[in-house]
Design a protein around this motif. Structure first.
Motif, short mmCIF file in Angstrom:
data_model
loop_
_atom_site.label_atom_id
_atom_site.label_comp_id
_atom_site.label_asym_id
_atom_site.label_seq_id
_atom_site.Cartn_x
_atom_site.Cartn_y
_atom_site.Cartn_z
N PRO A 62 0.86 -1.17 0.00
CA PRO A 62 0.00 0.00 0.00
C PRO A 62 0.90 1.23 0.00
O PRO A 62 1.67 1.42 0.94
CB PRO A 62 -0.76 -0.12 1.31
N SER A 98 -1.78 5.39 1.83
CA SER A 98 -2.90 4.66 1.23
C SER A 98 -3.27 3.46 2.08
O SER A 98 -2.48 2.96 2.86
CB SER A 98 -2.53 4.19 -0.17
N TYR A 99 -4.48 3.01 1.91
CA TYR A 99 -4.94 1.82 2.62
C TYR A 99 -5.36 0.75 1.62
O TYR A 99 -6.05 -0.18 1.96
CB TYR A 99 -6.12 2.19 3.53
N ILE A 100 -4.96 0.93 0.37
CA ILE A 100 -5.34 0.00 -0.68
C ILE A 100 -4.09 -0.63 -1.26
O ILE A 100 -3.31 0.03 -1.96
CB ILE A 100 -6.12 0.72 -1.79
N PRO A 101 -3.84 -1.90 -0.98
CA PRO A 101 -2.64 -2.55 -1.53
C PRO A 101 -2.67 -2.63 -3.04
O PRO A 101 -3.69 -2.98 -3.64
CB PRO A 101 -2.67 -3.95 -0.91
N THR A 102 -1.53 -2.29 -3.65
CA THR A 102 -1.33 -2.49 -5.08
C THR A 102 -0.60 -3.80 -5.25
O THR A 102 0.40 -4.05 -4.59
CB THR A 102 -0.49 -1.33 -5.66
N PHE A 103 -1.09 -4.64 -6.16
CA PHE A 103 -0.50 -5.95 -6.37
C PHE A 103 0.28 -5.99 -7.68
O PHE A 103 -0.08 -5.34 -8.66
CB PHE A 103 -1.60 -7.03 -6.42
N GLY A 104 1.34 -6.79 -7.69
CA GLY A 104 2.05 -7.06 -8.92
C GLY A 104 1.27 -8.05 -9.77
O GLY A 104 0.22 -8.55 -9.36
N TYR A 121 -11.43 -6.86 -5.63
CA TYR A 121 -10.41 -6.86 -6.67
C TYR A 121 -10.91 -7.73 -7.82
O TYR A 121 -11.79 -8.58 -7.64
CB TYR A 121 -9.09 -7.45 -6.16
N THR A 144 -2.16 -1.21 6.54
CA THR A 144 -3.37 -1.94 6.23
C THR A 144 -3.40 -3.30 6.88
O THR A 144 -4.44 -3.90 6.98
CB THR A 144 -3.52 -2.17 4.71
#
Lengths: 113, 118
Positions: free
Chosen positions: A94, A98-104, B35, B104
């Motif tokens: 994240p 931010s509190y929203i994880p970005t993923f690979g 997601y 988080t």
């Protein structure tokens, strides 16, 4: 833009081989970093995480990852893989604030017995 | 159950129909995420709920997508007038404290709803 990239999309190994999966992120501030794993037919689950402190973190099933701030990297390693490690591996973070994880995009690992 | 529950696990629909996907998070988790996982792609963020705050909808790809969360618990993702490019696995996750800046914590994922649009 803040992002995370995984360079190896498909990895095929034989049992007992060593594993290193690359993960790089683009963000200049404090980061929390995660590796998730998705075994065939199962849900995503946490493998390990880095919040602060020792940059070498240990996870489940013999996995470890090292946070190298100067390289913006958080590579996943295992000295000797097993057939049961066959799975999809995702790096995530994240971006600070931010509190929203970005993923690979994920790395598909196949281990031959 | 103890985990995140999603339904249906599989949904096949015809182009142009509406679909609803349901997520029941872990009890006590205030944060809920949707997601989308397409073949060969990573996880694409769609929408985020935190407690009673207004949701973060910044990831929704079009106005055909919407989601709600009733009573701070169950969430429904609705896709109107489905298109073939909507075919994907839709993942729901919950977290204990998603609202903390830069902290988080761990996300707990459901097994996903696989949507196929013919």
């Amino acid at each position: 833009a803040q992002s995370v990239s995984q360079h190896n999309h498909h990895v095929i190994l034989s049992e007992a081989a060593s594993l290193e999966l690359g993960c790089n992120y683009s963000y200049g501030g404090t980061v929390n970093l995660f590796w998730y794993v998705q075994y065939p037919g199962q849900h995503l689950q946490l493998l390990l995480k880095y919040f602060s402190g020792d940059p070498l973190v240990k996870g489940i099933k013999g996995f470890e990852a090292e946070f190298i701030k100067s390289k913006f990297s958080f590579n996943l390693r295992k000295p000797s893989v097993q057939w049961s490690d066959t799975a999809e591996y995702f790096c995530a973070f994240p971006p600070g604030g931010s509190y929203i994880p970005t993923f690979g995009r994920g790395t598909s690992l196949i281990v031959h017995p | 159950g103890a985990g995140v529950s999603q339904s249906p696990s599989n949904k096949v629909t015809e182009k142009g129909k509406d679909v609803e996907l349901r997520c029941d998070p872990i009890s006590g988790h205030t944060a809920l995420y949707w997601y989308r996982q397409s073949l060969g792609q990573g996880l694409e963020f769609l929408i985020y709920f935190q407690g009673n705050s207004a949701p973060d909808k910044s990831g929704l790809p079009s106005d055909r997508f919407s989601a709600e969360r009733t009573g701070g618990s169950v969430s429904t993702l609705t896709i109107q007038r489905t298109q073939q490019e909507d075919s994907a696995v839709y993942l729901c996750a919950s977290s204990r404290n998603g609202g903390s800046l830069g902290n988080t914590g761990e996300l707990f994922f459901g097994e996903g709803s696989r949507l196929t649009v013919l």
